[in-house]
Design a protein around this motif. Structure first.
Motif, PDB file in Angstrom:
ATOM      1  N   GLN A  49       1.047  -1.493   0.365  1.00 34.48           N
ATOM      2  CA  GLN A  49       0.093  -0.508   0.199  1.00 34.48           C
ATOM      3  C   GLN A  49       0.763   1.328  -0.441  1.00 34.48           C
ATOM      4  OE1 GLN A  49      -0.652   1.352   3.781  1.00 34.48           O
ATOM      5  NE2 GLN A  49      -3.771   1.404   2.976  1.00 34.48           N
ATOM      6  N   GLN A  50       0.287   1.996  -1.442  1.00 33.57           N
ATOM      7  CA  GLN A  50       1.147   3.188  -0.658  1.00 33.57           C
ATOM      8  C   GLN A  50       0.220   4.917  -1.040  1.00 33.57           C
ATOM      9  OE1 GLN A  50       4.195   4.346  -4.274  1.00 33.57           O
ATOM     10  NE2 GLN A  50       5.285   4.889  -2.736  1.00 33.57           N
ATOM     11  N   THR A  51       0.250   4.948   0.185  1.00 35.48           N
ATOM     12  CA  THR A  51      -0.411   6.768   0.236  1.00 35.48           C
ATOM     13  C   THR A  51       0.926   7.894  -0.301  1.00 35.48           C
ATOM     14  OG1 THR A  51       0.631   7.293   2.352  1.00 35.48           O
ATOM     15  CG2 THR A  51      -1.228   6.569   1.889  1.00 35.48           C
ATOM     16  N   PRO A  52       0.234   9.218  -1.076  1.00 36.37           N
ATOM     17  CA  PRO A  52       0.672  10.295  -1.577  1.00 36.37           C
ATOM     18  C   PRO A  52       1.828  10.496  -1.121  1.00 36.37           C
ATOM     19  CG  PRO A  52      -1.746  10.369  -1.573  1.00 36.37           C
ATOM     20  CD  PRO A  52      -1.243   9.131  -0.724  1.00 36.37           C
ATOM     21  N   GLY A  53       2.897  10.646  -1.452  1.00 35.57           N
ATOM     22  CA  GLY A  53       4.342  11.582  -0.899  1.00 35.57           C
ATOM     23  C   GLY A  53       4.973   9.869   0.424  1.00 35.57           C
ATOM     24  N   LYS A  54       4.582   8.499   0.701  1.00 31.97           N
ATOM     25  CA  LYS A  54       4.853   7.877   0.790  1.00 31.97           C
ATOM     26  C   LYS A  54       5.444   6.724   0.960  1.00 31.97           C
ATOM     27  CE  LYS A  54       3.517  10.015   5.126  1.00 31.97           C
ATOM     28  NZ  LYS A  54       4.526  10.252   6.006  1.00 31.97           N
ATOM     29  N   ALA A  55       6.115   6.486   1.489  1.00 35.58           N
ATOM     30  CA  ALA A  55       7.432   4.681   0.809  1.00 35.58           C
ATOM     31  C   ALA A  55       5.874   3.849   0.509  1.00 35.58           C
ATOM     32  CB  ALA A  55       8.354   4.576   2.095  1.00 35.58           C
ATOM     33  N   PRO A  56       6.042   2.831   0.296  1.00 35.72           N
ATOM     34  CA  PRO A  56       4.995   1.825   0.356  1.00 35.72           C
ATOM     35  C   PRO A  56       5.719   0.805   1.661  1.00 35.72           C
ATOM     36  CG  PRO A  56       6.193   1.823  -1.983  1.00 35.72           C
ATOM     37  CD  PRO A  56       7.312   2.742  -1.079  1.00 35.72           C
ATOM     38  N   LYS A  57       4.169   0.035   1.430  1.00 33.46           N
ATOM     39  CA  LYS A  57       4.704  -0.372   3.033  1.00 33.46           C
ATOM     40  C   LYS A  57       4.032  -1.527   2.729  1.00 33.46           C
ATOM     41  CE  LYS A  57       1.445  -1.022   7.021  1.00 33.46           C
ATOM     42  NZ  LYS A  57       0.218  -0.258   7.987  1.00 33.46           N
ATOM     43  N   LEU A  58       4.181  -3.087   3.246  1.00 35.89           N
ATOM     44  CA  LEU A  58       4.071  -4.838   2.774  1.00 35.89           C
ATOM     45  C   LEU A  58       2.687  -4.368   3.487  1.00 35.89           C
ATOM     46  CD1 LEU A  58       4.814  -6.711   1.808  1.00 35.89           C
ATOM     47  CD2 LEU A  58       5.995  -7.523   3.878  1.00 35.89           C
ATOM     48  N   LEU A  59       1.675  -5.251   2.925  1.00 32.76           N
ATOM     49  CA  LEU A  59       0.380  -5.845   3.786  1.00 32.76           C
ATOM     50  C   LEU A  59       0.444  -7.041   3.193  1.00 32.76           C
ATOM     51  CD1 LEU A  59      -2.238  -3.394   1.598  1.00 32.76           C
ATOM     52  CD2 LEU A  59      -1.281  -3.110   4.332  1.00 32.76           C
ATOM     53  N   VAL A  60       0.915  -7.965   2.407  1.00 38.09           N
ATOM     54  CA  VAL A  60       0.720  -9.177   2.426  1.00 38.09           C
ATOM     55  C   VAL A  60       1.501  -9.910   2.056  1.00 38.09           C
ATOM     56  CG1 VAL A  60      -0.653 -11.249   1.534  1.00 38.09           C
ATOM     57  CG2 VAL A  60      -2.416  -8.533   2.059  1.00 38.09           C
ATOM     58  N   TYR A  61       2.052 -11.232   1.547  1.00 35.50           N
ATOM     59  CA  TYR A  61       3.403 -11.460   1.263  1.00 35.50           C
ATOM     60  C   TYR A  61       2.306 -13.461   1.633  1.00 35.50           C
ATOM     61  CZ  TYR A  61       4.550 -13.852   6.094  1.00 35.50           C
ATOM     62  OH  TYR A  61       4.209 -14.183   7.514  1.00 35.50           O
ATOM     63  N   LYS A  62       3.126 -14.600   0.430  1.00 36.14           N
ATOM     64  CA  LYS A  62       3.487 -15.533   0.464  1.00 36.14           C
ATOM     65  C   LYS A  62       1.433 -14.892  -0.034  1.00 36.14           C
ATOM     66  CE  LYS A  62       4.292 -19.971   2.003  1.00 36.14           C
ATOM     67  NZ  LYS A  62       4.154 -20.994   3.602  1.00 36.14           N
ATOM     68  N   ALA A  63       1.253 -14.423  -0.952  1.00 37.64           N
ATOM     69  CA  ALA A  63       0.158 -14.601  -1.864  1.00 37.64           C
ATOM     70  C   ALA A  63      -1.294 -14.393  -0.393  1.00 37.64           C
ATOM     71  CB  ALA A  63      -0.554 -15.963  -2.289  1.00 37.64           C
ATOM     72  N   SER A  64      -1.537 -14.366   0.796  1.00 41.49           N
ATOM     73  CA  SER A  64      -2.970 -14.393   1.405  1.00 41.49           C
ATOM     74  C   SER A  64      -1.877 -14.891   3.211  1.00 41.49           C
ATOM     75  CB  SER A  64      -3.652 -15.995   1.505  1.00 41.49           C
ATOM     76  OG  SER A  64      -2.393 -17.095   2.341  1.00 41.49           O
ATOM     77  N   SER A  65      -1.228 -13.582   2.897  1.00 42.68           N
ATOM     78  CA  SER A  65       0.120 -13.846   4.659  1.00 42.68           C
ATOM     79  C   SER A  65       0.214 -12.876   4.662  1.00 42.68           C
ATOM     80  CB  SER A  65       1.046 -14.959   5.325  1.00 42.68           C
ATOM     81  OG  SER A  65       0.828 -16.080   4.732  1.00 42.68           O
ATOM     82  N   LEU A  66      -0.684 -12.548   6.100  1.00 44.86           N
ATOM     83  CA  LEU A  66      -1.024 -10.888   6.223  1.00 44.86           C
ATOM     84  C   LEU A  66       0.286 -10.748   7.708  1.00 44.86           C
ATOM     85  CD1 LEU A  66      -2.875  -8.941   6.243  1.00 44.86           C
ATOM     86  CD2 LEU A  66      -3.998  -8.809   8.745  1.00 44.86           C
ATOM     87  N   GLU A  67       0.662  -9.190   6.502  1.00 42.66           N
ATOM     88  CA  GLU A  67       2.600  -8.695   7.547  1.00 42.66           C
ATOM     89  C   GLU A  67       1.476  -8.622   8.262  1.00 42.66           C
ATOM     90  OE1 GLU A  67       5.167  -9.234   7.291  1.00 42.66           O
ATOM     91  OE2 GLU A  67       6.054  -7.165   8.316  1.00 42.66           O
ATOM     92  N   SER A  68       2.691  -8.523  10.319  1.00 41.43           N
ATOM     93  CA  SER A  68       2.237  -7.937  11.626  1.00 41.43           C
ATOM     94  C   SER A  68       1.923  -6.644  11.506  1.00 41.43           C
ATOM     95  CB  SER A  68       3.878  -8.712  12.267  1.00 41.43           C
ATOM     96  OG  SER A  68       3.595  -8.319  13.171  1.00 41.43           O
ATOM     97  N   GLY A  69       0.879  -6.613  11.973  1.00 41.68           N
ATOM     98  CA  GLY A  69       0.500  -4.979  12.663  1.00 41.68           C
ATOM     99  C   GLY A  69      -0.762  -4.717  11.023  1.00 41.68           C
TER     100      GLY A  69
END
Lengths: 107, 120
Positions: A37-57
């Motif tokens: 996920q990337q909001t304007p002016g910010k770095a991307p943020k990891l949401l999901v990996y391995k297709a369906s694993s939710l990143e902590s937080g």
């Protein structure tokens, strides 16, 4: 190189609504897919990996799923802070490649 | 907490060189591969270069191979990107990113980015 095709390019939605973003890989990537996920002016943020694993937080309203070479990011109840651009990325074969992005804006 | 801080961006002329640096903190640096990812203005994301956790191997995007060199100093918790023969296509924000492990290929932490503008 593996091509990642996201759809739609832009999506308009209401707060509280359900949002679905698709990403198609040009070949088998063995579930090695991440969503950012990337909001304007910010770095991307990891949401999901391995297709369906939710990143902590990451809030549980976000979820990822897959069917063959088709991958989906779902936001079950869109919150104001979720208006952003979303990118998929495959990491099965180098060069790891991104989709072109899906912008979620206010309906 | 994990922090990645880039430096070294700026405005340079085509054909010249620039060196980006990233200082990492808050984790065991030598346990993770590190990457540089860039984003041209208003565009998508492109992985530029990767260095293995121990510095023993590197990967480069086709667009920069032969011009960019990634390196790391595990004693200083730093990763660098030496960029040579720059062109306008290299303009963008460059992000230092951490691999989730020794080398998985996805990026679990990102720096705030440093802007590189190549223009005459």
């Amino acid at each position: 190189d593996i091509q990642m095709t996201q759809s739609p390019s832009t999506l308009s939605a209401d707060v509280g609504g359900r949002v679905t973003i698709s990403c198609r890989a040009s070949q088998n990537i063995r579930s090695r897919l991440a969503w950012y996920q990337q909001t304007p002016g910010k770095a991307p943020k990891l949401l999901v990996y391995k297709a369906s694993s939710l990143e902590s937080g990451v809030p549980s309203r976000f979820s990822g799923s897959e069917s063959g070479t088709e991958f989906t990011l779902t936001i079950s109840s869109l919150q104001p802070e979720d208006f952003a651009t979303y990118f998929c990325q495959q990491y099965n074969n180098y060069p790891w490649t991104f989709g072109q992005g899906t912008k979620v804006d206010v309906k | 907490q994990v922090q990645l801080m880039e430096s070294g961006g700026g405005v340079v002329q085509p054909g010249t060189s620039l060196r980006l640096s990233c200082t990492a903190s808050g984790f065991t640096f030598s346990d993770h591969a590190m990457h540089w990812v860039r984003q041209a203005p208003g565009k998508g994301l492109e992985g530029v270069a990767t260095v293995w956790y121990d510095g023993s191997n590197e990967y480069y995007a086709e667009s920069v191979r032969g011009r960019f060199i990634i390196s790391r100093d595990n004693s200083k918790n730093m990763v660098h990107l030496q960029m040579n023969s720059l062109t306008g296509d290299d303009t963008g924000v460059y992000y230092c990113t951490r691999d989730s492990n020794v080398l998985t290929g996805y990026y679990d932490y990102w720096g705030q980015g440093t802007l590189v503008i190549v223009s005459s």
